[in-house]
Design a protein around this motif. Sequence first.
Motif, mmCIF file in Angstrom:
data_model
loop_
_atom_site.group_PDB
_atom_site.id
_atom_site.type_symbol
_atom_site.label_atom_id
_atom_site.label_comp_id
_atom_site.label_asym_id
_atom_site.label_seq_id
_atom_site.Cartn_x
_atom_site.Cartn_y
_atom_site.Cartn_z
ATOM 1 N N HIS A 12 -9.757 35.464 -23.118
ATOM 2 C CA HIS A 12 -10.844 34.900 -24.458
ATOM 3 C C HIS A 12 -12.144 35.803 -24.028
ATOM 4 N N THR A 13 -12.710 36.131 -25.282
ATOM 5 C CA THR A 13 -13.839 36.861 -25.308
ATOM 6 C C THR A 13 -15.041 36.214 -24.444
ATOM 7 N N GLY B 78 -9.215 41.562 -25.832
ATOM 8 C CA GLY B 78 -8.642 40.710 -25.052
ATOM 9 C C GLY B 78 -7.992 41.366 -23.756
ATOM 10 N N GLY C 251 -9.817 32.711 -16.728
ATOM 11 C CA GLY C 251 -8.846 32.102 -17.622
ATOM 12 C C GLY C 251 -7.673 32.054 -16.842
#
Length: 394
Positions: A155-156, A188, A16
């Motif tokens: 993000h999951t 998170g 991410g």
Amino acid sequence: MWVQKYRPESLDEYRGASNQKKELREWAQDWNQGDKPVLLHGQAGTGKTSLVEALANDLGYELVETNASDVRTKSKLKSELKEATRQASFYGGEKIILVDEVDGMGGGDRGGTRELVEIVDETRFPLVMTANDAYDTKIKTLRNRAKTIKLDSVHTNSIAAHLREILENEGIDYEDGSMKRVARQAGGQMRSAINDLEAIARGQQEVTKEDIENVSGRDSNQDIFQALKVVFKTMNPENAERATDNLDEDPGTFLEWVRENVPREYTRGEDVEQAYDYVSRADLFNGRIRRSQNWKLLKYLYKFSTVGVALSKEEKYGGYTKYQYPSKIRQMGSSKASRKRMDAVTSKIGEKLHISGREAVKTLPFISRLMEEHEELGEQLELEEDEIDFVRKF
């Protein structure tokens, strides 16, 4: 621990934060003396330190790392950090200076914050500071001198993908959807998700959704639960010692958590006896720190309350243990009237100390002890007589 074993070694491996990675890399590559440092902020467990380490690896820069919450005084900053910002890399190349947890430096740090401001202004190398809360009033001056970059919660899907990679690397099977469930419960926080997964999966052949039901939804106290889980479940002294790394908890309060939960985890009498012996030693150092403000003793408090307690057991206890909030504070908030008074007291303390009401709860045992020697403290905090009596009971 898996959180160390699977730490990303490059920006490509870092899950991410694509925009933040690009922005940080461009800042470091284009940095010139006099440019602003970076204040990298976001909730605990989002990977702030890992991101800077991955950046240094990619650029081939030496990384000089200091934890600001440990380096509390002007003299320590001069000896441990200032020279590093002036001298060339040991290997003759570039380097990045990382100052972790600048919001952990309090207003009473005897010139530490002012010295850090001077270091930030004069550094010859790109310098990154990290903080959970960039808008903490204690670091306003530092924030105003910095370029702020915010790391959002991971993000999951990114967390779940990383967890699946870890299990595949460890040769552990998993039920479809199980890693998504661990990821959602982590709120998170990549670090917390990995720690939860390790607690569930280590030594197992397969992880099922049923296994994950033992991991409760994460709240503001989840980090402390994770630290306890590591201390009580491990037989490795290095793992135990790292249990409190980045733990956002007062050391005295952490000790209360350990004290409360020793008999919940350990069932053999000799294990309990040995663990409480180490707890009592840690408490002695806790008292010395409070009286003398000698924070060099903090390492002994943590050694006894983590490594000492972890190695008190003859063998690891299996199964799931439900750890409990320390009874002192829990009892004070057990009734509606007590909770109302607790809210009133912590609101006043929080306003005076410029901290949140939740953080003010953690200070109550300390303030109670201070009141024994400084009766005027209650008045200075603008507490009513009944509120002062309430605090004294902690």
